[in-house]
Write a protein that holds these residues in place. Structure first.
Motif, mmCIF file in Angstrom:
data_model
loop_
_atom_site.group_PDB
_atom_site.id
_atom_site.type_symbol
_atom_site.label_atom_id
_atom_site.label_comp_id
_atom_site.label_asym_id
_atom_site.label_seq_id
_atom_site.Cartn_x
_atom_site.Cartn_y
_atom_site.Cartn_z
ATOM 1 N N LYS A 1 0.810 -1.223 0.000
ATOM 2 C CA LYS A 1 0.000 0.000 0.000
ATOM 3 C C LYS A 1 0.842 1.272 0.000
ATOM 4 C CE LYS A 1 -4.180 -1.922 2.103
ATOM 5 N NZ LYS A 1 -3.816 -3.332 2.321
ATOM 6 N N VAL A 2 1.783 1.352 -0.924
ATOM 7 C CA VAL A 2 2.535 2.591 -1.111
ATOM 8 C C VAL A 2 2.326 3.086 -2.536
ATOM 9 C CG1 VAL A 2 4.321 2.166 0.641
ATOM 10 C CG2 VAL A 2 4.671 1.324 -1.686
ATOM 11 N N ASP A 3 2.332 4.396 -2.722
ATOM 12 C CA ASP A 3 2.179 4.982 -4.052
ATOM 13 C C ASP A 3 3.550 5.227 -4.669
ATOM 14 O OD1 ASP A 3 -0.505 5.116 -3.422
ATOM 15 O OD2 ASP A 3 -0.479 7.271 -2.961
ATOM 16 N N VAL A 4 3.700 4.897 -5.950
ATOM 17 C CA VAL A 4 4.915 5.282 -6.673
ATOM 18 C C VAL A 4 4.663 6.696 -7.195
ATOM 19 C CG1 VAL A 4 6.478 4.719 -8.567
ATOM 20 C CG2 VAL A 4 5.306 2.881 -7.336
ATOM 21 N N VAL A 5 5.387 7.667 -6.660
ATOM 22 C CA VAL A 5 5.040 9.076 -6.940
ATOM 23 C C VAL A 5 6.086 9.808 -7.776
ATOM 24 C CG1 VAL A 5 3.591 9.313 -4.892
ATOM 25 C CG2 VAL A 5 6.031 9.903 -4.753
ATOM 26 N N GLY A 6 7.093 9.096 -8.268
ATOM 27 C CA GLY A 6 8.073 9.784 -9.107
ATOM 28 C C GLY A 6 9.359 9.014 -9.193
ATOM 29 N N GLY A 7 10.348 9.665 -9.787
ATOM 30 C CA GLY A 7 11.639 9.018 -9.955
ATOM 31 C C GLY A 7 12.414 9.729 -11.031
ATOM 32 N N ASP A 8 13.437 9.072 -11.525
ATOM 33 C CA ASP A 8 14.215 9.643 -12.612
ATOM 34 C C ASP A 8 14.717 8.497 -13.476
ATOM 35 O OD1 ASP A 8 15.135 11.754 -14.066
ATOM 36 O OD2 ASP A 8 16.922 12.110 -12.836
ATOM 37 N N THR A 9 14.971 8.799 -14.742
ATOM 38 C CA THR A 9 15.381 7.768 -15.682
ATOM 39 C C THR A 9 16.585 8.263 -16.457
ATOM 40 O OG1 THR A 9 13.056 7.190 -15.913
ATOM 41 C CG2 THR A 9 14.549 6.284 -17.558
ATOM 42 N N SER A 10 17.610 7.424 -16.491
ATOM 43 C CA SER A 10 18.825 7.838 -17.187
ATOM 44 C C SER A 10 19.395 6.638 -17.924
ATOM 45 C CB SER A 10 19.835 8.356 -16.153
ATOM 46 O OG SER A 10 21.106 8.474 -16.738
ATOM 47 N N SER A 11 20.335 6.895 -18.837
ATOM 48 C CA SER A 11 21.019 5.773 -19.457
ATOM 49 C C SER A 11 22.293 5.475 -18.681
ATOM 50 C CB SER A 11 21.324 6.081 -20.918
ATOM 51 O OG SER A 11 22.028 7.293 -20.989
ATOM 52 N N SER A 12 22.765 4.265 -18.844
ATOM 53 C CA SER A 12 23.981 3.843 -18.163
ATOM 54 C C SER A 12 24.862 3.180 -19.211
ATOM 55 C CB SER A 12 23.602 2.867 -17.046
ATOM 56 O OG SER A 12 24.549 1.839 -16.927
ATOM 57 N N THR A 13 26.172 3.271 -19.023
ATOM 58 C CA THR A 13 27.054 2.706 -20.053
ATOM 59 C C THR A 13 27.212 1.201 -19.911
ATOM 60 O OG1 THR A 13 28.867 3.360 -18.644
ATOM 61 C CG2 THR A 13 28.406 4.785 -20.532
ATOM 62 N N SER A 14 26.916 0.675 -18.725
ATOM 63 C CA SER A 14 27.049 -0.781 -18.631
ATOM 64 C C SER A 14 25.844 -1.412 -17.962
ATOM 65 C CB SER A 14 28.330 -1.151 -17.896
ATOM 66 O OG SER A 14 28.359 -0.552 -16.627
ATOM 67 N N GLY A 15 25.844 -1.471 -16.659
ATOM 68 C CA GLY A 15 24.815 -2.235 -15.967
ATOM 69 C C GLY A 15 23.574 -1.451 -15.623
ATOM 70 N N LEU A 16 22.797 -2.076 -14.751
ATOM 71 C CA LEU A 16 21.546 -1.495 -14.274
ATOM 72 C C LEU A 16 21.758 -0.967 -12.858
ATOM 73 C CD1 LEU A 16 18.367 -1.232 -14.443
ATOM 74 C CD2 LEU A 16 18.273 -3.539 -13.528
ATOM 75 N N ILE A 17 21.273 0.236 -12.626
ATOM 76 C CA ILE A 17 21.328 0.817 -11.290
ATOM 77 C C ILE A 17 19.905 1.196 -10.917
ATOM 78 C CG2 ILE A 17 22.214 2.745 -9.887
ATOM 79 C CD1 ILE A 17 24.611 2.860 -11.792
ATOM 80 N N ILE A 18 19.504 0.850 -9.719
ATOM 81 C CA ILE A 18 18.149 1.208 -9.287
ATOM 82 C C ILE A 18 18.216 1.792 -7.880
ATOM 83 C CG2 ILE A 18 17.724 -1.246 -8.762
ATOM 84 C CD1 ILE A 18 14.734 -0.624 -9.149
ATOM 85 N N SER A 19 17.598 2.947 -7.725
ATOM 86 C CA SER A 19 17.557 3.582 -6.414
ATOM 87 C C SER A 19 16.104 3.852 -6.043
ATOM 88 C CB SER A 19 18.341 4.898 -6.448
ATOM 89 O OG SER A 19 18.227 5.540 -5.192
ATOM 90 N N VAL A 20 15.732 3.425 -4.859
ATOM 91 C CA VAL A 20 14.372 3.660 -4.373
ATOM 92 C C VAL A 20 14.449 4.544 -3.135
ATOM 93 C CG1 VAL A 20 12.285 2.580 -3.420
ATOM 94 C CG2 VAL A 20 13.534 1.458 -5.280
ATOM 95 N N THR A 21 13.567 5.528 -3.059
ATOM 96 C CA THR A 21 13.412 6.329 -1.846
ATOM 97 C C THR A 21 12.018 6.050 -1.302
ATOM 98 O OG1 THR A 21 14.900 8.061 -2.607
ATOM 99 C CG2 THR A 21 13.279 8.705 -0.945
ATOM 100 N N ALA A 22 11.928 5.794 -0.013
ATOM 101 C CA ALA A 22 10.616 5.575 0.596
ATOM 102 C C ALA A 22 10.302 6.708 1.558
ATOM 103 C CB ALA A 22 10.585 4.244 1.335
ATOM 104 N N LEU A 23 9.036 7.121 1.573
ATOM 105 C CA LEU A 23 8.559 8.129 2.514
ATOM 106 C C LEU A 23 7.489 7.493 3.376
ATOM 107 C CD1 LEU A 23 8.631 9.910 -0.559
ATOM 108 C CD2 LEU A 23 9.121 11.483 1.309
ATOM 109 N N GLY A 24 7.571 7.752 4.668
ATOM 110 C CA GLY A 24 6.588 7.172 5.571
ATOM 111 C C GLY A 24 6.146 8.191 6.600
ATOM 112 N N GLY A 25 5.146 7.815 7.363
ATOM 113 C CA GLY A 25 4.644 8.718 8.394
ATOM 114 C C GLY A 25 4.546 8.014 9.732
ATOM 115 N N ALA A 26 4.754 8.786 10.788
ATOM 116 C CA ALA A 26 4.558 8.260 12.154
ATOM 117 C C ALA A 26 4.312 9.443 13.072
ATOM 118 C CB ALA A 26 5.780 7.489 12.626
ATOM 119 N N LYS A 27 3.486 9.221 14.102
ATOM 120 C CA LYS A 27 3.338 10.263 15.122
ATOM 121 C C LYS A 27 4.682 10.408 15.805
ATOM 122 C CE LYS A 27 -1.570 9.783 16.053
ATOM 123 N NZ LYS A 27 -2.062 8.389 16.169
ATOM 124 N N GLU A 28 5.008 11.628 16.186
ATOM 125 C CA GLU A 28 6.335 11.878 16.728
ATOM 126 C C GLU A 28 6.654 10.943 17.897
ATOM 127 O OE1 GLU A 28 7.035 15.966 17.705
ATOM 128 O OE2 GLU A 28 9.201 15.651 17.937
#
Ligand code: ADP
Ligand code: MG
Length: 353
Positions: free
Chosen positions: A128-155
């Motif tokens: 139950k998380v929304d995919v809300v964005g990202g970035d796409t680039s080319s790479s000269t060799s392999g695959l690189i994937i970076s994920v950022t997660a945002l969450g909420g909690a009461k302080e």
């Protein structure tokens, strides 16, 4: 397997960057309660209401963190999300959104990225998380994937690594070492395959281990369970690098020592038997293997009755004064200093990098 030599596959250049982003992300929905704007503008707009915002990022690099010869891309997408969600749960928070950034070489056809995104989509649906964005680039060799997660909690619900006190109980969820042994099995099969590609391995006895390696699940059940049991851990961390280095992180951040009892470390029977087969010590694997994505936390002794007998939890030790040091108490009742030999250290030792 994903080399783009097959003419029936679609070359990335056919879609172009914008076409590709559109193609991969068009089926992502948003939860209007927490996400006002997702993919498609210069930035996403999120709503965390009364909660504090929890943010975490991980970067996965082909050849360093994953090997596509046995990691299907769908699993890779799923795992890249899990790694991040696990960090959010380790703060006792609820993940709400993720962003996904990828760099890909043109050896990957569009169909390969569809697989990757199918895994990301499945993870985002189940957790139950929304995919809300990202970035796409080319790479000269392999695959690189970076994920950022945002969450909420009461302080007041947020749990840091730094709150453990002397005499607190040290507790772990699930069992340890299976993902690392799954990797050993997959590595072995890869070597066998290189010598004899016709060999059909029987991997049935290793199903649990391979699943723990290829399809880890983050412990989304645990923060709500704490709430239901009315327990707030005094400190918490997720186990990505092996038990010993995570225990040491809790101790150092909390300025405590620890007694960790070898006989208490939870191991699945499949881990014990495959360790015998590989002639590895199962305690060492639990301490130094990695990628279990279980949660390690401390609780006040007064809360013991609330977690006692719960099948999700195993008490494996207790915190001590900092000056007493960090120790593993062996089955023979010997106290030996706990050392951090995490996942990376093991990797290097076995010369896999
Ligand atoms: P910008 O030029 O502003 O960086 P982009 O054209 O890169 O915008 O991205 C357009 C939209 O698509 C943005 O909402 C961005 O967050 C999203 N996006 C780009 N790449 C990805 C990706 N790999 N996965 C998910 N969303 C992406
Ligand atoms: Mg961009």
């Amino acid at each position: 397997m994903f080399e783009n030599s097959d003419q029936s596959k679609t070359d990335l250049s056919e879609l172009g960057e914008f076409g590709l982003i559109d193609h991969l992300t068009k089926s992502f929905n948003i939860t209007p309660e927490f996400t006002l704007k997702g993919i498609g503008d210069d930035a996403a707009v999120l709503d965390f209401k009364e909660e504090k915002v929890i943010v975490t990022t991980d970067l996965l690099v082909e050849g360093v963190h994953f090997d596509l010869s046995y990691m299907p891309l769908k699993h890779l997408g799923y795992k890249a999300v899990m790694v991040n969600l696990s960090d959010v749960y380790a703060m006792n928070a609820t993940p709400r959104q993720i962003t996904v950034s990828i760099a890909v070489s043109n050896r990957f056809p569009v169909e390969a990225l569809e697989e990757l995104y199918a895994g990301i989509k499945l993870a985002s649906k189940l957790y139950k998380v929304d995919v809300v964005g990202g970035d796409t680039s080319s790479s000269t060799s392999g695959l690189i994937i970076s994920v950022t997660a945002l969450g909420g909690a009461k302080e007041e619900e947020v749990v840091y690594r730094s709150g453990a006190k002397t005499n607190d109980l040290l507790v772990v969820t699930g069992d340890l070492g299976a993902a690392y042994m799954g990797l050993q099995v997959l590595e072995r099969e890869k070597q066998v395959f290189k010598v004899n590609p016709k060999n059909q391995p029987d991997l049935d006895p290793y199903t649990y281990l391979i699943e723990r390696q290829l399809k880890p699940e983050a412990r989304k059940d645990i923060p709500p369970l704490f709430k239901a049991l009315e327990v707030k851990p005094t400190s918490m961390i997720d186990i990505s690098d092996g038990l010993s280095s995570e225990v040491i992180h809790l101790c150092k951040n909390s300025k405590t020592g620890v007694n960790l009892f070898e006989e208490k470390i939870p191991l699945d029977p499949a881990v014990i038997s495959v360790c015998e087969e590989f002639q590895l010590d199962s305690t060492t694997i639990a301490l130094s293997g990695g990628e279990d994505y279980e949660l390690l936390f401390t609780i006040d002794q007064g809360d013991y009755d609330k977690i006692k007998g719960n099948p999700n939890f195993t008490v494996i030790g207790h915190m001590t004064e900092e000056a007493e040091g960090m120790h593993l108490v062996t089955r023979a009742n010997q106290k030996i200093p706990l050392i951090a030999r995490g996942w990376n250290a093991m990797d290097k030792k076995e010369d896999k990098k």
